[in-house]
Design a protein around this motif. Structure first.
Motif, short mmCIF file in Angstrom:
data_model
loop_
_atom_site.label_atom_id
_atom_site.label_comp_id
_atom_site.label_asym_id
_atom_site.label_seq_id
_atom_site.Cartn_x
_atom_site.Cartn_y
_atom_site.Cartn_z
N GLU A 10 106.40 -0.18 93.98
CA GLU A 10 105.14 -0.74 94.48
C GLU A 10 104.06 -0.68 93.40
O GLU A 10 103.31 -1.63 93.20
N ALA A 11 103.99 0.45 92.69
CA ALA A 11 102.99 0.60 91.63
C ALA A 11 103.24 -0.37 90.49
O ALA A 11 102.32 -1.03 90.00
N GLY A 39 106.00 -1.21 101.32
CA GLY A 39 104.94 -0.27 100.96
C GLY A 39 103.70 -1.06 100.58
O GLY A 39 103.51 -2.19 101.04
N SER A 40 102.87 -0.49 99.73
CA SER A 40 101.68 -1.21 99.30
C SER A 40 101.23 -0.71 97.93
O SER A 40 101.65 0.35 97.47
N ALA A 41 100.39 -1.51 97.30
CA ALA A 41 99.79 -1.13 96.02
C ALA A 41 98.29 -1.32 96.12
O ALA A 41 97.81 -2.30 96.70
N THR A 42 97.55 -0.38 95.56
CA THR A 42 96.11 -0.51 95.43
C THR A 42 95.81 -0.58 93.95
O THR A 42 96.24 0.28 93.18
N ILE A 43 95.11 -1.64 93.55
CA ILE A 43 94.89 -1.94 92.14
C ILE A 43 93.41 -1.82 91.81
O ILE A 43 92.57 -2.35 92.53
N GLN A 44 93.12 -1.13 90.71
CA GLN A 44 91.74 -1.00 90.24
C GLN A 44 91.71 -1.46 88.79
O GLN A 44 92.55 -1.07 87.98
N VAL A 45 90.73 -2.31 88.47
CA VAL A 45 90.57 -2.81 87.10
C VAL A 45 89.20 -2.39 86.60
O VAL A 45 88.18 -2.64 87.26
N THR A 46 89.15 -1.71 85.45
CA THR A 46 87.88 -1.29 84.86
C THR A 46 87.84 -1.72 83.40
O THR A 46 88.87 -2.01 82.80
N GLY A 47 86.64 -1.78 82.84
CA GLY A 47 86.49 -2.14 81.44
C GLY A 47 86.08 -3.58 81.25
O GLY A 47 86.12 -4.38 82.18
N THR A 48 85.68 -3.92 80.02
CA THR A 48 85.27 -5.28 79.71
C THR A 48 86.18 -5.89 78.65
O THR A 48 87.02 -6.70 78.96
N THR A 49 86.04 -5.49 77.39
CA THR A 49 86.89 -6.05 76.33
C THR A 49 88.32 -5.58 76.51
O THR A 49 89.24 -6.37 76.58
N THR A 50 88.50 -4.27 76.59
CA THR A 50 89.81 -3.70 76.94
C THR A 50 89.72 -3.29 78.39
O THR A 50 88.82 -2.56 78.79
N LYS A 51 90.64 -3.79 79.20
CA LYS A 51 90.64 -3.46 80.62
C LYS A 51 91.72 -2.42 80.90
O LYS A 51 92.80 -2.47 80.32
N VAL A 52 91.40 -1.50 81.79
CA VAL A 52 92.36 -0.51 82.23
C VAL A 52 92.74 -0.85 83.66
O VAL A 52 91.88 -0.95 84.53
N ILE A 53 94.04 -1.06 83.88
CA ILE A 53 94.54 -1.36 85.21
C ILE A 53 95.22 -0.11 85.74
O ILE A 53 96.10 0.44 85.07
N THR A 54 94.81 0.34 86.91
CA THR A 54 95.45 1.47 87.56
C THR A 54 96.02 0.97 88.88
O THR A 54 95.28 0.43 89.71
N SER A 55 97.33 1.11 89.05
CA SER A 55 97.98 0.66 90.27
C SER A 55 98.61 1.87 90.95
O SER A 55 99.42 2.58 90.36
N THR A 56 98.21 2.10 92.19
CA THR A 56 98.75 3.20 92.97
C THR A 56 99.69 2.62 94.02
O THR A 56 99.26 1.88 94.90
N ILE A 65 101.57 6.44 90.46
CA ILE A 65 100.48 5.75 89.77
C ILE A 65 101.00 5.23 88.43
O ILE A 65 101.66 5.96 87.69
N VAL A 66 100.71 3.97 88.15
CA VAL A 66 101.04 3.36 86.87
C VAL A 66 99.73 2.83 86.29
O VAL A 66 98.91 2.26 87.00
N GLN A 67 99.56 3.02 84.99
CA GLN A 67 98.32 2.58 84.35
C GLN A 67 98.66 1.89 83.03
O GLN A 67 99.57 2.29 82.32
N ALA A 68 97.91 0.84 82.71
CA ALA A 68 98.08 0.14 81.44
C ALA A 68 96.74 -0.36 80.94
O ALA A 68 95.83 -0.60 81.73
N GLU A 69 96.63 -0.50 79.63
CA GLU A 69 95.44 -1.09 79.03
C GLU A 69 95.84 -2.49 78.56
O GLU A 69 96.90 -2.67 77.99
N ILE A 70 94.96 -3.46 78.80
CA ILE A 70 95.22 -4.80 78.30
C ILE A 70 93.97 -5.34 77.61
O ILE A 70 92.85 -4.97 77.94
N GLN A 83 101.55 3.73 81.16
CA GLN A 83 101.90 5.10 81.56
C GLN A 83 102.25 5.20 83.03
O GLN A 83 101.65 4.51 83.84
N GLN A 84 103.18 6.09 83.34
CA GLN A 84 103.51 6.39 84.73
C GLN A 84 103.15 7.82 85.03
O GLN A 84 103.40 8.69 84.20
N ASN A 85 102.55 8.04 86.18
CA ASN A 85 102.22 9.42 86.58
C ASN A 85 102.98 9.78 87.84
O ASN A 85 103.18 8.97 88.68
#
Length: 85
Positions: A10-11, A39-56, A65-70, A83-85
Motif C-alpha cells: 500500500e505504501a 488497505g489504504s495509503a496516505t500521501i504527504q508531499v512537502t518541499g518546493t524544488t526538491t519534493k519529499v513524498i511520504t506514503s503511509t 512508511i515509504v519516503q522518496a525525494e524527487i 527509503q522504507q521504514n
C-alpha cells in the motif's frame, strides 16, 4: 515473488501514485485514505524544488512508511533517497 509485510504494498503504491500525480500537477499536495488492495495509503508531499513524498500504507493493523525525494529539472524527473521504514 517475495513476501511483503502488511502495509508495504500500500505504501509503495501510494508513493508511485504520488509520483505520477506530481508529473501531471506539480502542486499536488498528497491525499488521505487512497484505497489500495484492501488497505489504504496516505500521501504527504512537502518541499518546493526538491519534493519529499511520504506514503503511509495501512493494511489491517499493519503500517509501513515509504519516503522518496524527487526533483524535476528541465522536464526530467529524478527520484533519489528512496527509503522504507
Amino acid at each position: 515473488g517475495g513476501t511483503t509485510v502488511g502495509g508495504e504494498n500500500e505504501a509503495q503504491t501510494g508513493l508511485e501514485n504520488a509520483i505520477l500525480r506530481l508529473l501531471r500537477d506539480p502542486s499536488y499536495p498528497g491525499e488521505a485514505d487512497l484505497p489500495v488492495d484492501g488497505g489504504s495509503a496516505t500521501i504527504q508531499v512537502t518541499g518546493t524544488t526538491t519534493k519529499v513524498i511520504t506514503s503511509t500504507g495501512t493494511l489491517g493493523r499493519y503500517t509501513r512508511i515509504v519516503q522518496a525525494e524527487i526533483s524535476t529539472v528541465n522536464g526530467v524527473l529524478t527520484i533519489s533517497n528512496w527509503q522504507q521504514n
